[in-house]
Write a protein that holds these residues in place. Structure first.
Motif, PDB file in Angstrom:
ATOM      1  N   GLU A  61      -9.837   7.137  12.082  1.00 13.65           N
ATOM      2  CA  GLU A  61      -9.961   5.693  11.873  1.00 13.65           C
ATOM      3  C   GLU A  61     -10.874   5.048  12.906  1.00 13.65           C
ATOM      4  O   GLU A  61     -11.615   4.111  12.599  1.00 13.65           O
ATOM      5  N   TRP A  62     -10.848   5.537  14.148  1.00 15.64           N
ATOM      6  CA  TRP A  62     -11.760   5.013  15.162  1.00 15.64           C
ATOM      7  C   TRP A  62     -13.218   5.357  14.825  1.00 15.64           C
ATOM      8  O   TRP A  62     -14.109   4.504  14.918  1.00 15.64           O
ATOM      9  N   VAL A  63     -13.464   6.589  14.436  1.00 12.55           N
ATOM     10  CA  VAL A  63     -14.830   7.029  14.132  1.00 12.55           C
ATOM     11  C   VAL A  63     -15.373   6.287  12.919  1.00 12.55           C
ATOM     12  O   VAL A  63     -16.500   5.758  12.944  1.00 12.55           O
ATOM     13  N   ILE A  64     -14.568   6.224  11.866  1.00 14.05           N
ATOM     14  CA  ILE A  64     -15.023   5.586  10.640  1.00 14.05           C
ATOM     15  C   ILE A  64     -15.139   4.070  10.818  1.00 14.05           C
ATOM     16  O   ILE A  64     -16.046   3.438  10.268  1.00 14.05           O
ATOM     17  N   GLY A  65     -14.244   3.491  11.610  1.00 10.83           N
ATOM     18  CA  GLY A  65     -14.321   2.057  11.876  1.00 10.83           C
ATOM     19  C   GLY A  65     -15.610   1.671  12.580  1.00 10.83           C
ATOM     20  O   GLY A  65     -16.262   0.686  12.213  1.00 10.83           O
ATOM     21  N   ARG A  66     -15.986   2.471  13.584  1.00 13.04           N
ATOM     22  CA  ARG A  66     -17.254   2.204  14.285  1.00 13.04           C
ATOM     23  C   ARG A  66     -18.440   2.352  13.329  1.00 13.04           C
ATOM     24  O   ARG A  66     -19.363   1.525  13.318  1.00 13.04           O
ATOM     25  N   TYR A  67     -18.420   3.414  12.524  1.00  5.05           N
ATOM     26  CA  TYR A  67     -19.494   3.668  11.563  1.00  5.05           C
ATOM     27  C   TYR A  67     -19.627   2.507  10.570  1.00  5.05           C
ATOM     28  O   TYR A  67     -20.726   2.011  10.309  1.00  5.05           O
ATOM     29  N   ALA A  68     -18.502   2.047  10.025  1.00  5.07           N
ATOM     30  CA  ALA A  68     -18.527   0.961   9.052  1.00  5.07           C
ATOM     31  C   ALA A  68     -18.950  -0.360   9.686  1.00  5.07           C
ATOM     32  O   ALA A  68     -19.646  -1.164   9.064  1.00  5.07           O
ATOM     33  N   GLY A  69     -18.518  -0.576  10.939  1.00  4.13           N
ATOM     34  CA  GLY A  69     -18.885  -1.799  11.645  1.00  4.13           C
ATOM     35  C   GLY A  69     -20.388  -1.954  11.798  1.00  4.13           C
ATOM     36  O   GLY A  69     -20.921  -3.070  11.757  1.00  4.13           O
ATOM     37  N   SER A  75     -12.922  -4.218   6.701  1.00  4.09           N
ATOM     38  CA  SER A  75     -11.754  -3.973   5.857  1.00  4.09           C
ATOM     39  C   SER A  75     -11.935  -2.672   5.090  1.00  4.09           C
ATOM     40  O   SER A  75     -13.058  -2.208   4.870  1.00  4.09           O
ATOM     41  N   MET A  76     -10.815  -2.080   4.658  1.00  4.26           N
ATOM     42  CA  MET A  76     -10.888  -0.838   3.903  1.00  4.26           C
ATOM     43  C   MET A  76     -11.567  -1.030   2.552  1.00  4.26           C
ATOM     44  O   MET A  76     -12.123  -0.082   1.998  1.00  4.26           O
ATOM     45  N   THR A  77     -11.549  -2.233   2.024  1.00  3.36           N
ATOM     46  CA  THR A  77     -12.273  -2.508   0.777  1.00  3.36           C
ATOM     47  C   THR A  77     -13.762  -2.247   0.972  1.00  3.36           C
ATOM     48  O   THR A  77     -14.402  -1.555   0.168  1.00  3.36           O
ATOM     49  N   GLY A  78     -14.310  -2.780   2.050  1.00  4.86           N
ATOM     50  CA  GLY A  78     -15.720  -2.576   2.339  1.00  4.86           C
ATOM     51  C   GLY A  78     -16.031  -1.174   2.825  1.00  4.86           C
ATOM     52  O   GLY A  78     -17.076  -0.608   2.509  1.00  4.86           O
ATOM     53  N   ILE A  79     -15.104  -0.575   3.591  1.00  3.01           N
ATOM     54  CA  ILE A  79     -15.341   0.761   4.155  1.00  3.01           C
ATOM     55  C   ILE A  79     -15.399   1.806   3.050  1.00  3.01           C
ATOM     56  O   ILE A  79     -16.328   2.628   3.004  1.00  3.01           O
ATOM     57  N   LEU A  80     -14.408   1.802   2.140  1.00  2.72           N
ATOM     58  CA  LEU A  80     -14.450   2.760   1.038  1.00  2.72           C
ATOM     59  C   LEU A  80     -15.623   2.481   0.104  1.00  2.72           C
ATOM     60  O   LEU A  80     -16.244   3.420  -0.415  1.00  2.72           O
ATOM     61  N   GLY A  81     -15.955   1.195  -0.085  1.00  5.16           N
ATOM     62  CA  GLY A  81     -17.118   0.866  -0.890  1.00  5.16           C
ATOM     63  C   GLY A  81     -18.390   1.430  -0.295  1.00  5.16           C
ATOM     64  O   GLY A  81     -19.271   1.929  -1.015  1.00  5.16           O
ATOM     65  N   LEU A  82     -18.489   1.408   1.016  1.00  2.00           N
ATOM     66  CA  LEU A  82     -19.663   1.911   1.730  1.00  2.00           C
ATOM     67  C   LEU A  82     -19.927   3.379   1.421  1.00  2.00           C
ATOM     68  O   LEU A  82     -21.073   3.818   1.358  1.00  2.00           O
ATOM     69  N   MET A 246      -3.210   2.256   7.420  1.00  2.00           N
ATOM     70  CA  MET A 246      -3.145   0.869   6.967  1.00  2.00           C
ATOM     71  C   MET A 246      -4.410   0.086   7.286  1.00  2.00           C
ATOM     72  O   MET A 246      -4.466  -1.122   7.060  1.00  2.00           O
ATOM     73  N   GLY A 247      -5.414   0.764   7.818  1.00  2.00           N
ATOM     74  CA  GLY A 247      -6.697   0.108   8.057  1.00  2.00           C
ATOM     75  C   GLY A 247      -6.781  -0.768   9.281  1.00  2.00           C
ATOM     76  O   GLY A 247      -7.854  -1.284   9.610  1.00  2.00           O
ATOM     77  N   ALA A 248      -5.668  -0.960  10.003  1.00  2.00           N
ATOM     78  CA  ALA A 248      -5.679  -1.877  11.146  1.00  2.00           C
ATOM     79  C   ALA A 248      -6.508  -1.328  12.307  1.00  2.00           C
ATOM     80  O   ALA A 248      -7.267  -2.065  12.951  1.00  2.00           O
ATOM     81  N   ILE A 249      -6.368  -0.030  12.594  1.00  2.00           N
ATOM     82  CA  ILE A 249      -7.151   0.585  13.664  1.00  2.00           C
ATOM     83  C   ILE A 249      -8.635   0.565  13.308  1.00  2.00           C
ATOM     84  O   ILE A 249      -9.496   0.257  14.145  1.00  2.00           O
ATOM     85  N   ALA A 250      -8.951   0.902  12.057  1.00  2.00           N
ATOM     86  CA  ALA A 250     -10.353   0.906  11.619  1.00  2.00           C
ATOM     87  C   ALA A 250     -10.976  -0.476  11.747  1.00  2.00           C
ATOM     88  O   ALA A 250     -12.150  -0.609  12.111  1.00  2.00           O
ATOM     89  N   VAL A 251     -10.206  -1.520  11.439  1.00  2.00           N
ATOM     90  CA  VAL A 251     -10.711  -2.891  11.573  1.00  2.00           C
ATOM     91  C   VAL A 251     -11.053  -3.191  13.025  1.00  2.00           C
ATOM     92  O   VAL A 251     -12.139  -3.698  13.330  1.00  2.00           O
TER      93      VAL A 251
END
Length: 507
Positions: A61-69, A75-82, A246-251
């Motif tokens: 979640e940390w790695v993917i959150g940084r990548y998506a940011g 949000s997981m809506t945008g992250i999975l869409g990406l 729950m996407g909170a860490i990724a956010v």
């Protein structure tokens, strides 16, 4: 693309992320589950789940959150869409990762308000007079009746619910830096200081009889290792306490500097959380109960739920101590601060969805998010079984299911080479190759096995119900998922328009 906000300092980032993870799950849920499932018998699957699921999914979640940011999504809506060219089905699937934290927050924030109310009632001497009795049921009885009257809800309970909602709204309105980060910088040190203080009092109580409580928790045995329910509860606790699935860490990770060492941040977050849970959390409730009552009644008290342990048993113990009103006040303030730092994180994914995907302003995003929290909190307060139903579906089952989906998508579909490249970028901590294979193979197999055996054994009990209040709760969950799905599809047009605009500008 609009510039996203970021954390003002690394310390603020770590404390906010730790505050995200540290909550009532550490101090109430963990000791209650440990006591219910035989102490050491629970700790074996707990630590297995921590290393095979907790740490790996935390890093993901940390790695993917940084990548998506870096691409403007939190949000997981945008992250999975990406990851799927913003296909509507992917964005709808990601909506589950936005729904989970907010559904949890809807009942969590009501419980959070109890902690604030009980803190002030303790401070002003409005708690029941303690009954000194070796019989746990007699000693706790005044506090059981008091708790039931308070949570009907009473006028006092409703006042503190409104106050708690306003506190969360005010902090979130201040934003990431001036709201969440500052709260974490104050709250996390206070949580640790209060926790250590209470831990020393509880362990040393009654000529160090409280130490028997620690021995009960950490006397490892393998008696429950073949029981799938124990494994599900342990795995659910790991996901719940680390705020995973729950996407909170990724956010939170999406707001970091693109060159941030997220592996270091993830490890520090997990370590702080585990310190609060297995050291501080284990040193308060169970040792205090051991010091006051016989060890025989501890599992019985835990069986009646975390609320019984935290809001009835603990006041009965603390109010019998010298300066009991003060110790009780510190106990409930510890719970409130822990709950507050978590509830802020649970609401942020929906705020990020509105800001990043719908392109709404911060004030509007916070206001709409809080309206949903207020509705859910009122349902939790006034509809019987609403809390339990949301806790089961959002706080356990959906956490495990979405955690499994995260691993499949972010490792297997994103590609092992792509993930490993992102994993090793801008970090001084080189994780061994074995970790990579644990994340890719062992973790999903472990989660799937738990879900399979659990659902296979309890399918009828889980799915079928005739209780009207449970049906209302399930309909509420379904309608909220439908709403988020509509937002996911509607916002796709906005995102695709921005992507096309960016491409034109680059030309």
């Amino acid at each position: 693309m609009q510039q996203r906000v970021s954390w003002s300092s690394k310390l603020g980032l770590i404390l906010a992320a730790a505050g995200n993870a540290v909550g009532l799950g550490n101090i109430l849920r963990f000791p209650s589950k440990a006591a219910l499932y035989g102490g050491g018998a629970f700790m074996v699957p707990y630590f297995v789940a921590l290393f095979l699921m907790g740490f790996p999914v935390m890093i993901i979640e940390w790695v993917i959150g940084r990548y998506a940011g870096r691409h403007g999504h939190g949000s997981m809506t945008g992250i999975l869409g990406l990851f799927f060219n913003h296909a509507s089905w992917a964005r709808v699937l990601g909506s589950i990762g936005v729904a989970i934290p907010l559904l949890i927050c809807m009942y969590y924030i009501y419980i959070e308000s109890w902690t604030l109310g009980f803190a002030f009632l303790s401070l002003f001497g409005k708690m029941p007079t303690p009954v000194i009795n070796s019989d746990a049921h007699e000693a706790v009885k005044p506090y059981v009746n008091f708790f039931k009257e308070y949570t009907k809800p009473s006028i006092m309970a409703y006042f503190f619910l409104v106050l708690t909602l306003l506190i969360n709204w005010f902090i979130l309105q201040k934003g990431i830096r001036r709201g969440i980060e500052i709260t974490a910088k104050i709250g996390m040190p206070a949580i640790i200081v209060f926790g250590v203080f209470l831990g020393i009092i509880c362990i040393s109580a009654n000529n160090w009889k409280g130490f028997e409580g620690l021995k009960f928790i950490y006397n490892l045995n393998f008696s429950g290792i073949t029981n799938p329910v124990v494994w599900v509860e342990a795995a659910g606790q790991i996901f719940f306490t680390l705020s995973l699935g729950m996407g909170a860490i990724a956010v939170y990770a999406s707001y970091v500097n693109p060159k941030e060492d997220v592996i270091k941040a993830g490890i520090l977050t997990a370590l702080i959380n585990e310190f609060v849970e297995v050291v501080i959390g284990a040193s308060i409730a169970i040792p205090a109960a051991f010091a006051m009552f016989s060890s025989v009644v501890i599992p019985e008290l835990a069986q009646e739920g975390t609320f019984r342990l935290g809001f009835m048993t603990m006041p009965a113990v603390f109010m019998s101590f010298p300066l009991g009103w003060l110790i009780s006040f510190i106990w409930f303030m510890l719970l409130f601060l822990a709950a507050l730092t978590s509830s802020l994180a649970l609401i942020q994914p929906l705020i990020a969805l509105f800001e990043d995907e719908m392109k709404w302003g911060h004030t509007k995003s916070v206001s709409i998010s809080m309206i949903f929290v207020i509705i859910g909190a009122h349902f939790s307060a006034f509809i019987p079984n609403f809390i339990d139903e949301l806790d089961f579906w959002a706080g356990c089952f959906m956490l495990l299911l979405f955690g499994l989906l995260e691993i499949i998508i972010f490792i297997w579909i994103f590609g092992m080479n792509n993930f490993y490249k992102e994993l090793t970028q801008n970090t001084k901590i080189i994780l061994p190759k074995a970790f990579f294979y644990v994340v890719a193979v062992v973790s999903p197999f472990f989660i799937f096995s738990i879900l399979y055996f659990w659902v296979l054994k309890n399918f009828k009990n889980i799915v079928f119900t005739e209780e009207p209040t449970k049906i209302v709760a399930r309909l509420f969950i379904l309608l909220f998922l439908v709403f988020l799905s509509i937002i996911a599809v509607k916002s796709r047009k906005i995102i695709m328009r921005d992507i096309r605009y960016t491409k034109v500008m680059k030309k």
